[in-house]
Each structure stands twice: as structure tokens, then as C-alpha cells.
Design a protein around this motif. Structure first.
Motif, mmCIF file in Angstrom:
data_model
loop_
_atom_site.group_PDB
_atom_site.id
_atom_site.type_symbol
_atom_site.label_atom_id
_atom_site.label_comp_id
_atom_site.label_asym_id
_atom_site.label_seq_id
_atom_site.Cartn_x
_atom_site.Cartn_y
_atom_site.Cartn_z
ATOM 1 N N LEU A 91 0.807 -1.219 0.000
ATOM 2 C CA LEU A 91 0.000 0.000 0.000
ATOM 3 C C LEU A 91 0.837 1.265 0.000
ATOM 4 C CD1 LEU A 91 -2.744 -1.095 2.520
ATOM 5 C CD2 LEU A 91 -2.733 -1.285 0.036
ATOM 6 N N CYS A 104 2.324 2.306 5.470
ATOM 7 C CA CYS A 104 1.187 1.376 5.591
ATOM 8 C C CYS A 104 1.738 -0.026 5.789
ATOM 9 C CB CYS A 104 0.320 1.405 4.340
ATOM 10 S SG CYS A 104 -0.510 2.963 4.071
ATOM 11 N N TRP A 137 0.947 -6.086 10.428
ATOM 12 C CA TRP A 137 -0.059 -6.334 9.401
ATOM 13 C C TRP A 137 -1.075 -7.347 9.917
ATOM 14 C CZ3 TRP A 137 -0.493 -10.376 5.315
ATOM 15 C CH2 TRP A 137 -1.374 -10.020 4.303
ATOM 16 N N TRP A 191 -5.349 -7.391 6.033
ATOM 17 C CA TRP A 191 -6.170 -6.615 5.105
ATOM 18 C C TRP A 191 -5.328 -6.144 3.928
ATOM 19 C CZ3 TRP A 191 -11.263 -6.648 5.613
ATOM 20 C CH2 TRP A 191 -11.805 -6.952 6.858
ATOM 21 N N ASN A 242 -5.894 -4.449 -0.452
ATOM 22 C CA ASN A 242 -6.832 -3.833 -1.379
ATOM 23 C C ASN A 242 -6.956 -4.660 -2.647
ATOM 24 O OD1 ASN A 242 -7.415 -1.712 0.281
ATOM 25 N ND2 ASN A 242 -5.951 -0.320 -0.637
ATOM 26 N N MET A 274 -4.846 2.410 -3.020
ATOM 27 C CA MET A 274 -5.808 3.046 -2.119
ATOM 28 C C MET A 274 -7.157 3.317 -2.790
ATOM 29 S SD MET A 274 -4.123 2.889 0.586
ATOM 30 C CE MET A 274 -4.880 3.899 1.823
ATOM 31 N N LYS A 324 -10.930 -1.858 -3.123
ATOM 32 C CA LYS A 324 -11.775 -2.320 -2.014
ATOM 33 C C LYS A 324 -10.894 -3.008 -0.981
ATOM 34 C CE LYS A 324 -15.559 -3.607 -5.072
ATOM 35 N NZ LYS A 324 -16.389 -4.748 -5.495
ATOM 36 N N VAL A 325 -11.195 -2.828 0.279
ATOM 37 C CA VAL A 325 -10.449 -3.469 1.355
ATOM 38 C C VAL A 325 -11.006 -4.874 1.557
ATOM 39 C CG1 VAL A 325 -9.812 -3.312 3.786
ATOM 40 C CG2 VAL A 325 -10.003 -1.232 2.419
ATOM 41 N N LYS A 362 -9.981 -9.235 2.896
ATOM 42 C CA LYS A 362 -9.142 -10.229 3.556
ATOM 43 C C LYS A 362 -9.219 -11.509 2.741
ATOM 44 C CE LYS A 362 -8.286 -9.411 8.333
ATOM 45 N NZ LYS A 362 -8.308 -9.954 9.665
#
Length: 85
Positions: free
Chosen positions: A40, A44, A52, A55, A57, A67, A70-71, A73
Motif C-alpha cells: 500500500l 502502511c 499487518w 487486510w 486492497n 488506495m 476495495k479493502v 481479507k
């Protein structure tokens, strides 16, 4: 992207156990195709950090800024094709 530290490998599996890599083509929980972005940017935490929590993107293209995605897992995506080595 920085190396993945051993404790973070557990986060890099999709809902079916496939390995998630940076740039991997996935279907997200909205049933949309996108690309995993693990790095990221500066400041970050990513898979190379002890902070970490899994998560990352998912962006519409591999070139899109992380950025803007969508976020997600690992358990929210399904890998279709691997990413960059």
C-alpha cells in the motif's frame, strides 16, 4: 513489495486455500473481478510487517493505485490466477 514474514503467511490464503500473491486476479465478495494489491506504500503495514493484520486492497486493474481499491481479507476473495512473483 517487501518479503512476507513467516507469521503473515496465514493471511495469504483465499476462501479455498489458494495462495494469494501481489497482483493475483481474484473474485471479491461482491462477485467482481479485481487484482490484489498487498503493497500500500510507505507508512502502511503490509505482509512484511509484524503489525499487518491481513487486510489488503483489490483494484480494478493492476496499475490502479492501491488506495482506490476495495479493502478485503483472504477469506473474502477467490483466486482465479496468480500474480507477480
Amino acid at each position: 513489495m517487501s518479503a512476507v514474514i513467516p507469521q503473515n503467511h496465514r493471511y495469504l490464503r483465499d476462501a479455498f486455500g489458494s495462495t494469494i500473491t501481489d497482483g493475483a486476479c481474484v473474485i471479491d465478495h461482491d462477485r467482481e473481478v479485481g487484482y490484489v494489491r498487498l503493497d500500500l506504500g510507505p507508512g502502511c503495514p503490509g505482509p512484511g510487517s509484524a503489525y499487518w493484520d491481513g487486510w489488503f486492497n483489490v483494484t480494478r486493474t493492476r496499475a490502479e493505485h492501491p488506495m482506490r481499491g476495495k479493502v478485503m481479507k483472504g477469506d473474502l476473495v477467490q483466486v482465479l490466477r496468480g500474480g507477480h512473483p
